[in-house]
Motif scaffolding. Structure first.
Motif, PDB file in Angstrom:
ATOM      1  N   ASP A   6       0.852  -1.177   0.000  1.00 31.07           N
ATOM      2  CA  ASP A   6       0.000   0.000   0.000  1.00 31.07           C
ATOM      3  C   ASP A   6       0.891   1.232   0.000  1.00 31.07           C
ATOM      4  O   ASP A   6       2.094   1.137  -0.129  1.00 31.07           O
ATOM      5  CB  ASP A   6      -0.965  -0.013   1.193  1.00 31.07           C
ATOM      6  CG  ASP A   6      -0.261  -0.022   2.541  1.00 31.07           C
ATOM      7  OD1 ASP A   6       0.945   0.301   2.592  1.00 31.07           O
ATOM      8  OD2 ASP A   6      -0.906  -0.339   3.540  1.00 31.07           O
ATOM      9  N   SER A   7       0.316   2.397   0.161  1.00 30.87           N
ATOM     10  CA  SER A   7       1.091   3.627   0.114  1.00 30.87           C
ATOM     11  C   SER A   7       2.079   3.739   1.266  1.00 30.87           C
ATOM     12  O   SER A   7       3.012   4.508   1.206  1.00 30.87           O
ATOM     13  CB  SER A   7       0.149   4.833   0.115  1.00 30.87           C
ATOM     14  OG  SER A   7      -0.601   4.850   1.315  1.00 30.87           O
ATOM     15  N   GLU A   8       1.890   2.959   2.303  1.00 32.77           N
ATOM     16  CA  GLU A   8       2.783   2.984   3.462  1.00 32.77           C
ATOM     17  C   GLU A   8       3.984   2.068   3.276  1.00 32.77           C
ATOM     18  O   GLU A   8       4.919   2.124   4.038  1.00 32.77           O
ATOM     19  CB  GLU A   8       2.014   2.561   4.720  1.00 32.77           C
ATOM     20  CG  GLU A   8       0.866   3.462   5.074  1.00 32.77           C
ATOM     21  CD  GLU A   8       1.322   4.767   5.680  1.00 32.77           C
ATOM     22  OE1 GLU A   8       2.292   4.750   6.437  1.00 32.77           O
ATOM     23  OE2 GLU A   8       0.718   5.795   5.364  1.00 32.77           O
ATOM     24  N   GLY A   9       3.959   1.156   2.310  1.00 34.87           N
ATOM     25  CA  GLY A   9       5.039   0.206   2.108  1.00 34.87           C
ATOM     26  C   GLY A   9       4.526  -1.209   2.276  1.00 34.87           C
ATOM     27  O   GLY A   9       3.329  -1.464   2.215  1.00 34.87           O
ATOM     28  N   GLU A  10       5.442  -2.137   2.483  1.00 37.39           N
ATOM     29  CA  GLU A  10       5.078  -3.536   2.645  1.00 37.39           C
ATOM     30  C   GLU A  10       5.104  -3.916   4.116  1.00 37.39           C
ATOM     31  O   GLU A  10       5.849  -3.348   4.896  1.00 37.39           O
ATOM     32  CB  GLU A  10       6.065  -4.426   1.885  1.00 37.39           C
ATOM     33  CG  GLU A  10       5.952  -4.279   0.390  1.00 37.39           C
ATOM     34  CD  GLU A  10       6.670  -5.382  -0.342  1.00 37.39           C
ATOM     35  OE1 GLU A  10       6.534  -6.546   0.053  1.00 37.39           O
ATOM     36  OE2 GLU A  10       7.353  -5.053  -1.305  1.00 37.39           O
ATOM     37  N   THR A  11       4.288  -4.894   4.478  1.00 38.46           N
ATOM     38  CA  THR A  11       4.295  -5.408   5.841  1.00 38.46           C
ATOM     39  C   THR A  11       4.623  -6.887   5.804  1.00 38.46           C
ATOM     40  O   THR A  11       4.331  -7.579   4.830  1.00 38.46           O
ATOM     41  CB  THR A  11       2.937  -5.208   6.541  1.00 38.46           C
ATOM     42  OG1 THR A  11       1.943  -5.930   5.822  1.00 38.46           O
ATOM     43  CG2 THR A  11       2.566  -3.748   6.623  1.00 38.46           C
ATOM     44  N   THR A  12       5.276  -7.371   6.854  1.00 42.15           N
ATOM     45  CA  THR A  12       5.531  -8.794   7.033  1.00 42.15           C
ATOM     46  C   THR A  12       5.223  -9.140   8.481  1.00 42.15           C
ATOM     47  O   THR A  12       5.175  -8.256   9.341  1.00 42.15           O
ATOM     48  CB  THR A  12       7.003  -9.163   6.706  1.00 42.15           C
ATOM     49  OG1 THR A  12       7.870  -8.389   7.527  1.00 42.15           O
ATOM     50  CG2 THR A  12       7.338  -8.890   5.248  1.00 42.15           C
ATOM     51  N   ARG A  13       5.012 -10.398   8.748  1.00 40.77           N
ATOM     52  CA  ARG A  13       4.702 -10.834  10.121  1.00 40.77           C
ATOM     53  C   ARG A  13       5.978 -11.232  10.863  1.00 40.77           C
ATOM     54  O   ARG A  13       6.924 -11.703  10.269  1.00 40.77           O
ATOM     55  CB  ARG A  13       3.763 -12.026  10.093  1.00 40.77           C
ATOM     56  CG  ARG A  13       2.408 -11.685   9.536  1.00 40.77           C
ATOM     57  CD  ARG A  13       1.431 -12.813   9.802  1.00 40.77           C
ATOM     58  NE  ARG A  13       0.197 -12.559   9.094  1.00 40.77           N
ATOM     59  CZ  ARG A  13      -0.785 -11.791   9.548  1.00 40.77           C
ATOM     60  NH1 ARG A  13      -0.673 -11.219  10.718  1.00 40.77           N
ATOM     61  NH2 ARG A  13      -1.878 -11.602   8.838  1.00 40.77           N
ATOM     62  N   ILE A  14       5.933 -11.074  12.164  1.00 34.86           N
ATOM     63  CA  ILE A  14       7.024 -11.513  13.036  1.00 34.86           C
ATOM     64  C   ILE A  14       6.724 -12.948  13.450  1.00 34.86           C
ATOM     65  O   ILE A  14       5.612 -13.258  13.876  1.00 34.86           O
ATOM     66  CB  ILE A  14       7.135 -10.605  14.282  1.00 34.86           C
ATOM     67  CG1 ILE A  14       7.401  -9.150  13.848  1.00 34.86           C
ATOM     68  CG2 ILE A  14       8.220 -11.114  15.221  1.00 34.86           C
ATOM     69  CD1 ILE A  14       7.331  -8.160  14.994  1.00 34.86           C
ATOM     70  N   THR A  15       7.731 -13.834  13.343  1.00 37.01           N
ATOM     71  CA  THR A  15       7.533 -15.233  13.729  1.00 37.01           C
ATOM     72  C   THR A  15       7.609 -15.378  15.245  1.00 37.01           C
ATOM     73  O   THR A  15       7.984 -14.442  15.964  1.00 37.01           O
ATOM     74  CB  THR A  15       8.611 -16.147  13.102  1.00 37.01           C
ATOM     75  OG1 THR A  15       9.879 -15.850  13.706  1.00 37.01           O
ATOM     76  CG2 THR A  15       8.687 -15.962  11.586  1.00 37.01           C
ATOM     77  N   ARG A  16       7.295 -16.578  15.751  1.00 45.75           N
ATOM     78  CA  ARG A  16       7.398 -16.850  17.189  1.00 45.75           C
ATOM     79  C   ARG A  16       8.797 -16.587  17.708  1.00 45.75           C
ATOM     80  O   ARG A  16       8.994 -16.220  18.864  1.00 45.75           O
ATOM     81  CB  ARG A  16       7.029 -18.310  17.480  1.00 45.75           C
ATOM     82  CG  ARG A  16       5.555 -18.573  17.578  1.00 45.75           C
ATOM     83  CD  ARG A  16       5.336 -19.986  18.064  1.00 45.75           C
ATOM     84  NE  ARG A  16       5.731 -20.931  17.035  1.00 45.75           N
ATOM     85  CZ  ARG A  16       4.899 -21.654  16.302  1.00 45.75           C
ATOM     86  NH1 ARG A  16       3.614 -21.573  16.525  1.00 45.75           N
ATOM     87  NH2 ARG A  16       5.341 -22.461  15.389  1.00 45.75           N
ATOM     88  N   LYS A  17       9.790 -16.798  16.856  1.00 46.57           N
ATOM     89  CA  LYS A  17      11.185 -16.593  17.257  1.00 46.57           C
ATOM     90  C   LYS A  17      11.620 -15.137  17.117  1.00 46.57           C
ATOM     91  O   LYS A  17      12.775 -14.803  17.332  1.00 46.57           O
ATOM     92  CB  LYS A  17      12.109 -17.472  16.412  1.00 46.57           C
ATOM     93  CG  LYS A  17      11.931 -18.947  16.668  1.00 46.57           C
ATOM     94  CD  LYS A  17      12.920 -19.731  15.835  1.00 46.57           C
ATOM     95  CE  LYS A  17      12.784 -21.225  16.088  1.00 46.57           C
ATOM     96  NZ  LYS A  17      13.781 -21.983  15.322  1.00 46.57           N
ATOM     97  N   GLY A  18      10.696 -14.250  16.726  1.00 47.97           N
ATOM     98  CA  GLY A  18      11.027 -12.835  16.581  1.00 47.97           C
ATOM     99  C   GLY A  18      11.702 -12.510  15.256  1.00 47.97           C
ATOM    100  O   GLY A  18      12.268 -11.433  15.088  1.00 47.97           O
ATOM    101  N   GLN A  19      11.633 -13.415  14.288  1.00 46.02           N
ATOM    102  CA  GLN A  19      12.270 -13.197  12.997  1.00 46.02           C
ATOM    103  C   GLN A  19      11.309 -12.510  12.033  1.00 46.02           C
ATOM    104  O   GLN A  19      10.095 -12.687  12.118  1.00 46.02           O
ATOM    105  CB  GLN A  19      12.721 -14.534  12.400  1.00 46.02           C
ATOM    106  CG  GLN A  19      13.753 -15.234  13.264  1.00 46.02           C
ATOM    107  CD  GLN A  19      14.023 -16.650  12.787  1.00 46.02           C
ATOM    108  OE1 GLN A  19      13.144 -17.328  12.276  1.00 46.02           O
ATOM    109  NE2 GLN A  19      15.248 -17.090  12.969  1.00 46.02           N
TER     110      GLN A  19
END
Length: 92
Positions: A6-19
């Motif tokens: 979107d106009s804000e950029g891309e998002t990704t999720r944080i895994t259980r290990k914080g990655q």
């Protein structure tokens, strides 16, 4: 991994290990490769991620009398050329 363009950029999720995964397009644009280190910085509006280190050999082939500013300019030009080459290799 979930991405949202979107106009804000891309998002990704944080895994259980914080990655987290840095999106491919951003890795290509900023010359990030496996093994590179990134720096997480606090910012007024959130968190900023930056490439932590430049090449260990940066500036080794430049004469000693070249100013630090000129060395930085030369290194940035080389990085831009490498980034362009990588991007052209990744495109079909």
């Amino acid at each position: 991994m979930s991405t949202d363009n979107d106009s804000e950029g891309e998002t990704t999720r944080i895994t259980r290990k914080g990655q987290v995964t840095i999106p491919k397009e951003l890795r290509a644009e900023f010359g990030l490769e496996e093994g590179d280190e990134v720096r997480w910085e606090k910012a007024e509006d959130g968190i900023r991620v930056r490439k932590a280190t430049q090449s260990a050999g940066r500036g080794m082939l430049v004469d000693d009398d070249v100013s630090e500013d000129k060395r930085e300019e030369m290194a940035e030009e080389m990085e831009a050329e490498i980034r362009e080459k990588r991007q052209s290799e990744w495109q079909p």
